[in-house]
Design an enzyme around this catalytic site. Structure first.
Site, PDB file in Angstrom:
ATOM      1  N   GLU A   1       0.319  -1.869 -13.981  1.00 24.58           N
ATOM      2  CA  GLU A   1      -0.040  -3.289 -13.837  1.00 24.58           C
ATOM      3  C   GLU A   1      -1.813  -4.047 -13.818  1.00 24.58           C
ATOM      4  OE1 GLU A   1       0.858  -2.496  -8.996  1.00 24.58           O
ATOM      5  OE2 GLU A   1      -1.849  -2.931  -9.238  1.00 24.58           O
TER       6      GLU A   1
ATOM      7  N   GLY B   1       0.350  -0.964   0.008  1.00 21.95           N
ATOM      8  CA  GLY B   1       0.277   0.110  -0.088  1.00 21.95           C
ATOM      9  C   GLY B   1       0.874   1.469   0.017  1.00 21.95           C
TER      10      GLY B   1
ATOM     11  N   CYS C   1      -2.587   1.868 -16.127  1.00 25.66           N
ATOM     12  CA  CYS C   1      -1.352   1.256 -15.096  1.00 25.66           C
ATOM     13  C   CYS C   1      -0.713  -0.025 -15.804  1.00 25.66           C
ATOM     14  CB  CYS C   1      -2.197   1.150 -13.823  1.00 25.66           C
ATOM     15  SG  CYS C   1      -2.867   2.411 -13.606  1.00 25.66           S
TER      16      CYS C   1
ATOM     17  N   ASP D   1       6.330  -2.546   1.624  1.00 27.65           N
ATOM     18  CA  ASP D   1       7.215  -4.152   1.682  1.00 27.65           C
ATOM     19  C   ASP D   1       7.919  -3.575   0.795  1.00 27.65           C
ATOM     20  OD1 ASP D   1       5.044  -3.697  -0.504  1.00 27.65           O
ATOM     21  OD2 ASP D   1       4.478  -5.403   0.023  1.00 27.65           O
TER      22      ASP D   1
ATOM     23  N   GLY E   1       1.310  -6.816  -7.232  1.00 28.67           N
ATOM     24  CA  GLY E   1       0.792  -5.666  -8.242  1.00 28.67           C
ATOM     25  C   GLY E   1       2.379  -5.885  -8.334  1.00 28.67           C
TER      26      GLY E   1
ATOM     27  N   CYS F   1      -7.058  -0.361 -14.483  1.00 27.00           N
ATOM     28  CA  CYS F   1      -6.766  -0.943 -13.316  1.00 27.00           C
ATOM     29  C   CYS F   1      -6.865  -0.960 -11.957  1.00 27.00           C
ATOM     30  CB  CYS F   1      -4.910   0.054 -12.711  1.00 27.00           C
ATOM     31  SG  CYS F   1      -4.313  -0.773 -11.701  1.00 27.00           S
TER      32      CYS F   1
ATOM     33  N   CYS G   1      -6.799   0.105  -9.379  1.00 27.33           N
ATOM     34  CA  CYS G   1      -6.600   1.697  -8.644  1.00 27.33           C
ATOM     35  C   CYS G   1      -7.977   1.806  -9.002  1.00 27.33           C
ATOM     36  CB  CYS G   1      -5.340   2.349  -8.366  1.00 27.33           C
ATOM     37  SG  CYS G   1      -4.985   2.825 -10.254  1.00 27.33           S
TER      38      CYS G   1
END
Lengths: 385, 385
Positions: free
Chosen positions: B250, B140, B248, B179, B207, B241, B243
């Site tokens: 991703e 996140g 994106c 992360d 992701g 995406c 989001c």
DNA sequence: TAAATAAATTTGCAAATCAAATTAAATCAA
DNA sequence: TTGATTTAATTTGATTTGCAAATTTATTTA
């Protein structure tokens, strides 16, 4: 400390102590040295506002302009623009020379630069020997620390030690960098980033350039060829770019890209100036509008990628040409804001800064000022040229 | 100095002086302090190779493992993986807990974390009080300095002071970060970037994440939400995406993106695992191949943009899952190299690093080690949490 | 066992910086 | 006008940091 004084133009010792976190005692010691060397001077503050306060009045310090002079040069397409600044950063003279060619041998370019500086200093009644350093901005891929040009549209050869060539010719320290980096330096020194330690400057000239400042330092990358925003890809197998690759941002937003599109449409086949295309778009011509709109959307995408990667506090869109207005339009900035990761905290401040045509040269001068200050204090230049 | 000793694992004072540029006298002084505090210890070097030399033998210094213990935690989709490291960086225990849910209230998540740490320390025969710090990695958008989570797939709420919540629950310093940033820390501490002060780590999990290290420091951006490579745009108005935005990276390379495409094709409607699609592609299935190839080309484009912006010396493609092999293929890396600005100097080194499933937690532990070392030396934590 | 060698430590000094005391330059109040 | 007050700047003395050079320590070699 010099840089701090330069930033504030005039500042009393006690405020310097406050702003740098250095104790008053040490500020006194350091500034006494600088005074002795003639790099700064005291100014009796005549501001009546301060006279209301009691106690011993503050004595402002400022850079002593006469301490050094620097020259900034922008090597442009068919011209050299030069500025002369004193050590305080005040512009003393400027001079623009038209060039016959736009691409040179390194030696021939050094001749032109040398001539331009002679012209500049003589109009200011200064001899070339009184210049402490020359900053040079050039388009292309440059390793600033080495003064090395991997490639430039202004040079016939690749891999030229242009910094060394110029230094040999001019006999004074030469500081060479990519032109977009120098605009970032100028924004920090004279422009809209005076208070910012981290920001990004994007310039649109014939290409798209970027300067990245992180922690008050220009970020240049490992080989000195980072910040190539114009050649980031915004479309897989997209439009052909001058660099030979496809899908570069430049291939959608640069002048030649817009004119290429205009040439396709029968209605605009004869359009040869971007301004004409833009005014057609403003007048409601649907084809022209479609061309210009796409450029804006692509630019927004490139900008959004920068924000998603850097999360900067400030982005300066810095350009000399009014004809980039369509890229600086609020719809474009809004489109960018809609394409970045959204959190509950405002995104970067985006400001538009239109400079006169001397912006590039002044950036080079600001760079030279930084480096000459460094030499004045440490006794040697930091880079390895 | 501690960091230097940790990097070399074992190093004599004279080599420390060499590698840091600090004089031998000062190295003696500093290391004497560290020895007195019990943070490092001497080891008699038993390497027979060195016994050939005359003169007083070098005495290696190493971090004293028992000085501190730290825990690293990765909050994953439906599991918590935890590791216990000693101060030397040696992994003492690890523990994986399955979770019922994948999204939590902050308090409930703190409960789970607390339980997991109890489980971890008890298997190692340690009490929870003997832990000097806990590093936590979470997916996140995170402001690491504040321990603040703007948004995470693991939390119901937005804008949670998760660092504070965890610290209140655990009673020890908690260091929270995104992360992907922690993988970069781990690469510097244990991995392939031990010698590099500037590099970029790209991770592919569900992701696409990125960690940027510039001048030995993680670059986090103004609000702490930079390095969002997965949401940089590679296609104008492109694929949708998770989001909510379009185009994106991703949305072209993540598992769900590949499966979405597979679902379109009649031939692969029933494919539910990326592995199946990949093996179909390897077996020559043209539709599967087209899906996988496009993901690779898009990934190359995203990578090229990073290179054009940062000109890094090293890029580490770091992942735990074998199923990202198609993105790490040499054709993809070659495509990237063909999409960056070309100069006559080799581009970035690109290395692929496949870790076990504890990579994330170990990154968190490495982060905690750095911060606990900082506290041990300066007496206070650097950030403002 | 003494000489040679190299690591580590000690010693004494130099530079940088600071806190506290002092001095300097102004205003304010009687 | 004069002394108290206020604030800036400087001076003083101490502390810290880090170094070069000298010395000590631990080992090998002759």
């Amino acid at each position: 400390m010099l840089a701090e004084i330069r930033r504030y133009k005039k500042i009393p010792r006690i405020d310097l102590s406050e702003s740098t976190g250095i104790s008053r005692a040490t500020v006194t010691t350091i500034t006494a040295d600088l005074l002795k060397e003639g790099l700064i001077e005291e100014v009796r503050s005549e501001t009546p506002e301060k006279d209301l306060r009691r106690g011993r009045p503050k004595v402002d310090l400022k850079i002593r302009g006469a301490a050094h002079h620097v020259v900034g040069i922008k090597i442009a397409n068919k011209s050299l623009s030069t500025v002369l600044h004193d050590f305080e950063g005040i512009q003393i003279a400027d001079h623009e020379v038209a060039l016959e060619e736009s691409v040179f041998e390194a030696d021939a370019l050094a001749d032109e630069v040398s001539k331009a500086i002679e012209g500049l200093t003589s109009t200011a009644g200064l001899s070339a020997e009184e210049v402490s350093g020359v900053g040079v901005g050039i388009a292309g891929t440059v390793d600033a620390l080495q003064g090395f040009v991997y490639w430039s549209p202004s040079l016939h050869q690749r891999n030229v030690e242009l910094g060394q060539v110029l230094e040999d010719r001019l006999g004074v320290p030469v500081f060479l960098d990519n032109d977009a980096n120098l605009v970032a330096v100028a924004e920090r020194a004279f422009g809209l980033a005076k208070e910012n330690s981290d920001f990004i400057v994007i310039t649109i000239e014939s290409g798209v350039g970027m300067g990245i400042v992180i922690g008050n330092e220009l970020y240049r990358g490992n080989r000195g060829c980072g910040a190539e925003l114009g050649h980031t890809k915004v479309q897989l197998d997209g439009a052909l770019c001058r660099c030979g690759q496809r899908g570069c941002l430049e291939a959608y937003v640069a002048d030649y890209a817009l004119l290429r599109e205009a040439g396709i449409s029968g209605r605009h086949k004869s359009v040869s100036k971007v301004e004409d295309l833009l005014s057609a778009a403003r007048d409601g011509d649907s084809v022209a509008k479609s061309i210009v709109d796409r450029a804006g959307r692509m630019f927004a995408m490139g900008l959004a990628n920068i924000v998603n990667i850097f999360d900067p506090e400030l982005i300066i869109l810095s350009g000399e040409q009014m004809h980039s207005d369509h890229l600086y339009a609020s719809e474009v900035i809004d489109a960018m804001r809609n394409s970045v990761v959204h959190i509950d905290k405002p995104g970067p401040e985006v400001v538009i800064h239109k400079w006169g045509d001397l912006m590039w040269a002044r950036g080079a001068a600001a760079f030279a000022l930084d480096e000459v200050s460094e030499i004045a204090i440490t006794g040697h230049r930091e880079n390895a040229q």
